[in-house]
Write an enzyme that holds these catalytic residues in place. Structure first.
Site, PDB file in Angstrom:
ATOM      1  N   GLY A 169       0.837  -1.195   0.000  1.00  0.00           N
ATOM      2  CA  GLY A 169       0.000   0.000   0.000  1.00  0.00           C
ATOM      3  C   GLY A 169       0.870   1.242   0.000  1.00  0.00           C
ATOM      4  N   SER A 170       0.353   2.302   0.596  1.00  0.00           N
ATOM      5  CA  SER A 170       1.083   3.562   0.539  1.00  0.00           C
ATOM      6  C   SER A 170       2.211   3.595   1.566  1.00  0.00           C
ATOM      7  CB  SER A 170       0.126   4.721   0.814  1.00  0.00           C
ATOM      8  OG  SER A 170      -0.239   4.700   2.178  1.00  0.00           O
ATOM      9  N   THR A 171       3.173   4.469   1.333  1.00  0.00           N
ATOM     10  CA  THR A 171       4.285   4.597   2.263  1.00  0.00           C
ATOM     11  C   THR A 171       3.815   5.109   3.626  1.00  0.00           C
ATOM     12  OG1 THR A 171       5.872   4.852   0.474  1.00  0.00           O
ATOM     13  CG2 THR A 171       6.514   5.743   2.603  1.00  0.00           C
TER      14      THR A 171
ATOM     15  N   VAL B 241       0.922   4.598   5.144  1.00  0.00           N
ATOM     16  CA  VAL B 241       0.282   3.519   5.906  1.00  0.00           C
ATOM     17  C   VAL B 241       1.310   2.455   6.279  1.00  0.00           C
ATOM     18  CG1 VAL B 241      -1.554   1.800   5.933  1.00  0.00           C
ATOM     19  CG2 VAL B 241      -1.945   3.998   4.834  1.00  0.00           C
ATOM     20  N   GLY B 242       2.263   2.214   5.390  1.00  0.00           N
ATOM     21  CA  GLY B 242       3.326   1.259   5.692  1.00  0.00           C
ATOM     22  C   GLY B 242       4.052   1.611   6.981  1.00  0.00           C
TER      23      GLY B 242
ATOM     24  N   GLU C  66       5.529  -3.369   0.836  1.00  0.00           N
ATOM     25  CA  GLU C  66       5.711  -3.046  -0.573  1.00  0.00           C
ATOM     26  C   GLU C  66       4.919  -1.765  -0.773  1.00  0.00           C
ATOM     27  OE1 GLU C  66       5.095  -2.274  -3.957  1.00  0.00           O
ATOM     28  OE2 GLU C  66       3.926  -4.117  -4.275  1.00  0.00           O
TER      29      GLU C  66
ATOM     30  N   CYS D 180       2.033   0.691  -8.376  1.00  0.00           N
ATOM     31  CA  CYS D 180       3.127   1.273  -7.593  1.00  0.00           C
ATOM     32  C   CYS D 180       4.415   1.387  -8.406  1.00  0.00           C
ATOM     33  CB  CYS D 180       3.345   0.460  -6.334  1.00  0.00           C
ATOM     34  SG  CYS D 180       3.280  -1.286  -6.627  1.00  0.00           S
TER      35      CYS D 180
ATOM     36  N   GLU E 172       4.076  10.432  -5.330  1.00  0.00           N
ATOM     37  CA  GLU E 172       3.388   9.387  -6.073  1.00  0.00           C
ATOM     38  C   GLU E 172       1.941   9.840  -6.302  1.00  0.00           C
ATOM     39  OE1 GLU E 172       2.639   5.626  -4.020  1.00  0.00           O
ATOM     40  OE2 GLU E 172       3.146   4.592  -5.876  1.00  0.00           O
TER      41      GLU E 172
END
Lengths: 532, 503
Positions: free
Chosen positions: B247-249, B251-252, B270, B304, B401
């Site tokens: 997912g998104s950075t 949320v990561g 990822e 992504c 992004e």
């Protein structure tokens, strides 16, 4: 009972598929576990024969000479079928089909995923026809039908599925060279593989050889043993039904001195794999050397020690040692044919081993509950009887057995020798029959020395609960497989092969892929790389 | 101008929309309501209308799912089966996917606005392929025997890590599902999957097929719901042994933080990217312009690895722009069920508005809008393929992004320069190198800090090709045999040996 016990040793690595067998026996109302010593009329095999010609370029064809040879039912010595007899000219035809299929495709050019799907479809088909295939195997070879149907054909399927899974996982490496170079290895199929397989496990030997060769994208010319040509033709037909392109898999039935020699010395065969006797293996290697220097893997004879240590539970040791030797009529290259027993448990062991051999059910392999069928042919039968005489003459004690079983076919009584000495012929040569030779030992160093004192090094069995003993023996024995508290535990993923004169190379597992791949190193300079 | 192919019709005239069969949580082999009884709406991005109401899983549902997975791992057959038996069930699962390709493809299209034909022909079949790949890996998980420097016998066992939490995104609902579930199943793990709230439908369908294939209860659980509730509960669960997130950075970062604050479970991430697509002077301009379009606009730019920074060498820069515009205008936006359409709607209103905001920022910061940038005049979340030129490295659209069909074109002179600029990003997911010069190709592929390098191709994924990020694009690798490592523990076993003839 006994059959169940055999299965249980193997079932650790094998799911049992007994469906077909049960149906077959139920249908015929034969009682299980008959102990009648007299041989009745042979049971009619529940299969009809369909394929008796050579399989070349996707077609069943007669041999160029038109000649045939008889394949015999070892229960009776009678002819099952006359099979097309391949010779040099047929090998040439098969190699040229395989060459074309390799050089022009589509097989090696197919995606690995497509090859995988064909192999998976083939495995499904074999599973579907398991009863017929197992019956044909038993008819031609004489091994118990239950063994064919519950152990060997399922294992055949397992091996093909296993290698199907390898097709898209054949990895080379990228390599850090010393200097500004980009280096990678490509693992490419080796080309046309010539494969020669024996008669003791016709289908399993087919799977060991053909599955990895196909997974890697090779094409194959297979020469089956003249004693057992039938099952390979049937399954190869199914392989084509599964979608294998023509020319990829060619099967030539015939004899070693003619077809076998032609394959070994062929200038257009890129690789040889042979399983059989050490004497023949030598010739195979020699012919490869004299022709085009094709690489050779050999899986040859053995005289494998089975070592029963002093802490052993004797009942269990007897059962496992019995299985290790007598399985498949003793016709296993890895048979545990030198049973070393520690002196503390020796007497009890002998007594129980003898009792166990006496209990072994011998008879028509199509009959339920039979542990042992006939030997493969008259030649082997005579050879085994000769070794038995030699055992007695050299002073070993014949505890039980020692003669033929019944009056017809090639059955031999389960035979046990005690007081065997290392220098006796029966302790040195591969007998390849139901003859157990028991030797006494005192300490570990001694048994290591004696066990290793053989020109063979195929397998070894260790029976102990002592961890240190197990670890010491495991490392000290010069053999390609060491089974600790088990024996003949085979699996698609476990490599198998010999030290010393038991052969060269390993089959099965990831190791076998190496036999069928060329490694190409690709090197190119790097200009101003960020790092090396 | 992008053509529009299907008016504003709600019902597709191309394909019969399947009836939605599964809308509940899948826990311990059963479809169940959420404990709260709450549901959420999943929306058709073609229209903004509701497709179905889906059970909304929250913390207590995650607890139930983890309990089932824990039970299935600690006491169930799955981790104890031989690899060949796991393979059998996985192969059956793959066959069932093949049998239902059209229905699954349609689910992802109505739920995610993804192209139906591509789903049917490529994407969903590749889910089955992937599953077969990992089915074949299940019996090839090798440890090693080790070379000790003294009298020790030692080896490693690769054991399944336990209960895995997978949190997957909405851009590739099917492929992300199998990319995570495939290797975890092969390794012998049990799992709880949380699909994105935008695209819950196919994951539930897969759960149903897995059960039909014979997967034991509790091995695969699917809890639909939101990140801040169900997702957070997975990340911070004390009884989950590993979390894998795509997912998104942003949320990561939360996932990793939650893992750190709970039971220190290993995490693989990822995340986002801002991948350079580098075009050198020597290329066939027409061909590479087409590839650049695919690299940026494929899947509506919701990918992504999107090649969202297109660096073009000065010698062909002008020619390349002309080609890009020409091709962008022929790029058809419309109903994703229409086989002639290249691009469907963005996944939801949020994303749609976010992308439009980026386009505005691009204009405001001084980039030249070459084409696109307008809304489509139809209902739903459609955006025209958009190309900016005169983009400088410090502009927002060159750094962030966007996750939409927005390409930034940047000019460069030398190899040294483009390497430096391509690497000047917090991301490192992928890169494209377009050249036939071997030395340039080799040099740049070694110099770019990114997890995947595509030379004269792009978005060339394969089952056997590991994939993941450098830098803030994440860590760990999905796909290939590499990804098995994320779901395995390594146990080293050593014991003294005596009288060994060698060490």
């Amino acid at each position: 009972m006994a059959t169940r016990r055999i299965s249980s040793h193997i079932s650790r690595s094998l799911p049992l598929l007994s469906r077909g067998v049960k149906q077959f026996y139920r249908g015929r109302g034969i009682h299980r576990y008959s102990t009648s010593p007299a041989l009745e009329d042979p049971i009619k095999p529940p299969v009809s024969l369909q394929y008796d010609k050579l399989l070349i370029n996707g077609q069943f064809v007669n041999s160029a000479s038109g000649k045939t040879f008889p394949t015999l039912d070892p229960r009776t010595g009678e002819v099952i079928a006359n099979v097309a007899e391949g010779d040099a000219e047929d090998i040439n035809r098969a190699v040229s089909a395989a060459r074309k299929a390799f050089d022009e495709g589509p097989w090696p050019k197919m995606t690995a995923y497509e090859r995988q799907k064909i192999m998976l479809r083939f495995a499904d088909l074999v599973e579907k026809y398991i009863d017929e295939i197992a019956a044909l195997e038993t008819w031609d070879n004489g091994k118990p039908y239950e063994q064919s149907a519950q152990i060997e054909v399922p294992m055949f399927v397992r091996i093909f599925r296993y290698y199907a899974g390898w097709t898209d996982k054949i990895h080379g490496l990228t390599i850090p060279a010393d200097g500004p170079h980009h280096v990678q290895t490509l693992h490419e199929p080796i080309g046309v593989a010539g494969q020669i397989i024996p008669w003791n496990f016709p289908l399993l030997m087919y799977a060991w050889k053909v599955a990895p060769a196909l997974a890697c994208g090779n094409t194959v010319v297979l020469k089956t043993a003249e004693q057992t040509p039938l099952s390979a033709l049937l399954v190869s037909k199914l392989l084509h039904e599964a979608g294998l392109p023509e020319g990829v898999m060619n099967v030539v039935s015939g004899f070693g001195p003619t077809a076998g020699v032609a394959l070994c010395s062929h200038m257009d065969v890129d690789k040889l794999a042979f399983t059989g006797s050490t004497d023949t293996g030598k010739m195979v290697l020699e012919l490869a050397a004299k022709s085009n220097l094709k690489p050779v893997t050999l899986e040859l004879g053995g005289k494998s020690p089975f070592i029963v240590c002093k802490d052993a539970d004797v009942d269990k040791a007897v059962e496992l040692a019995h299985f290790a030797l007598f399985f498949n009529q003793g016709q296993c290259c890895c048979a545990g044919s030198r049973t070393y027993v520690h002196e503390n448990v020796y007497d009890e062991f002998i007594e129980k081993a003898k009792a166990r051999a006496l209990k072994r059910s011998v008879g028509d392999p199509f009959k339920a509950g039979m542990e042992q069928g006939p030997q493969i042919d008259e030649k082997q039968f005579e050879k085994i009887l000769k070794y038995i005489r030699s055992g007695t003459e050299s002073g070993a004690t014949l505890e039980t057995g020692g003669d033929r079983f019944g009056t017809k076919g090639y059955y031999i009584q389960p035979t046990v020798f005690s007081d065997v000495k290392d220098d006796m012929l029966i302790a040195q040569d591969e007998i390849f029959g139901p003859v157990q030779t028991v030797l006494k030992f005192k300490d570990l160093d001694e048994v290591i020395r004696r066990a290793n004192n053989s020109r063979y090094g195929l397998a070894a069995g260790v029976f102990t609960q002592n961890l240190d003993t197990a670890n010491t023996l495991m490392r000290a024995l010069r053999a390609g497989t060491v089974w600790i508290n088990c024996y003949d535990t085979f699996d698609a993923a476990i490599p198998f092969g010999g030290y010393k004169m038991s052969g060269i190379g390993r089959e099965k597992g990831e190791y076998s892929l190496k036999n069928y791949l060329q490694v190409k190193a690709v090197v190119t300079p790097l200009k101003n790389p960020a790092w090396l | 101008m992008s053509s529009e192919s299907n008016g504003n019709g709600v019902e597709s005239s191309y394909v019969k929309i399947p009836q939605i069969k599964f809308t509940k949580l899948f826990i311990n082999g059963e479809f169940v309501e959420s404990l709260s009884g709450k549901t959420f709406e999943t929306i058709d991005p073609r229209t903004g209308e509701v497709i179905a109401k889906i059970s909304e899983g929250d913390k207590e549902d995650i607890d139930l799912a983890v309990k089932a997975a824990r039970q299935a791992f600690d006491h169930g057959p799955w981790p104890r089966l031989p690899g060949s038996e796991r393979r059998k069930i996985m192969l059956k699962f793959a066959d069932l996917i093949d049998e239902n390709v059209e229905e699954i493809a349609a689910l992802d299209t109505i739920d995610g606005g993804k192209l139906y034909s591509f789903g049917k022909i490529v994407e969903i079949p590749s889910v089955a392929e992937n599953l077969r790949y990992y089915a074949g890996a299940a019996d090839k998980i090798h440890g090693a025997t080790l070379k000790m420097s003294r009298e020790l016998q030692a080896y490693t066992l690769c054991e399944p890590i336990g209960v895995v939490g997978h949190i997957i995104p909405w851009n590739f609902p099917s492929q992300m599902f199998v990319m995570k579930v495939g290797p975890a199943l092969a390794a012998g793990c049990t799992m709880v999957v949380k699909p994105a709230e935008q695209t819950p439908l196919s994951a539930l369908y897969y759960a149903h097929l897995a059960k039909l294939a014979g997967l034991p209860d509790g091995v695969l659980n699917v809890v639909t719901g939101y990140g801040r509730t169900a997702g957070a509960a997975i990340s911070s669960h004390m009884d989950i042994d590993k979390v894998s997130f795509t997912g998104s950075t942003e949320v990561g970062r939360l996932v990793m933080q939650a893992a750190a604050l709970s039971n220190l479970k290993p995490v693989s991430l990822e995340l986002g990217g801002k991948s350079p697509f580098i075009v050198f002077d020597d290329v066939d301009v027409d061909q590479i312009a087409s590839l650049a379009l695919q690299a940026t606009f494929f899947n509506k730019g919701e990918i992504c690895v999107a090649g969202s920074r297109v660096f073009v060498q000065e010698g062909i820069y002008d020619k390349f722009l002309i080609k890009l515009v020409e091709k962008a205008k022929a790029w058809v936006v419309g109903d994703p069920f229409d086989p002639n359409v290249h691009q469907g709607p963005q996944v939801d209103k949020n994303q749609y508005e976010r992308i439009l905001k980026f386009i505005e920022i691009g204009k405001k910061e001084g980039a030249t809008l070459l084409t696109g940038g307008k809304l489509s005049n139809r209902k739903g979340y459609y955006i025209e393929p958009t190309i900016f030129t005169d983009v400088s490295d410090d502009m927002t659209i060159a750094k962030e992004e966007i996750f939409g069909p927005v390409m930034s074109v940047l000019k460069f002179k030398s190899v040294e320069e483009v390497i430096e600029r391509a690497n000047a990003t917090k991301y490192g997911l992928a890169a494209g190198i377009m050249t036939n010069d071997l030395n340039i190709a080799n040099r740049v592929s070694r110099s770019i800090r990114a997890g995947v390098i595509w030379i004269n191709c792009y978005i060339a994924f394969d089952k056997d090709l590991p994939y993941g990020g450098y830098k803030m694009s994440g860590f760990g690798r999905d796909m290939g045999m590499e990804s098995l490592n994320m779901y395995l523990q390594v146990k080293s076993v050593a014991t003294p040996i005596y009288n060994s003839p060698w060490l």
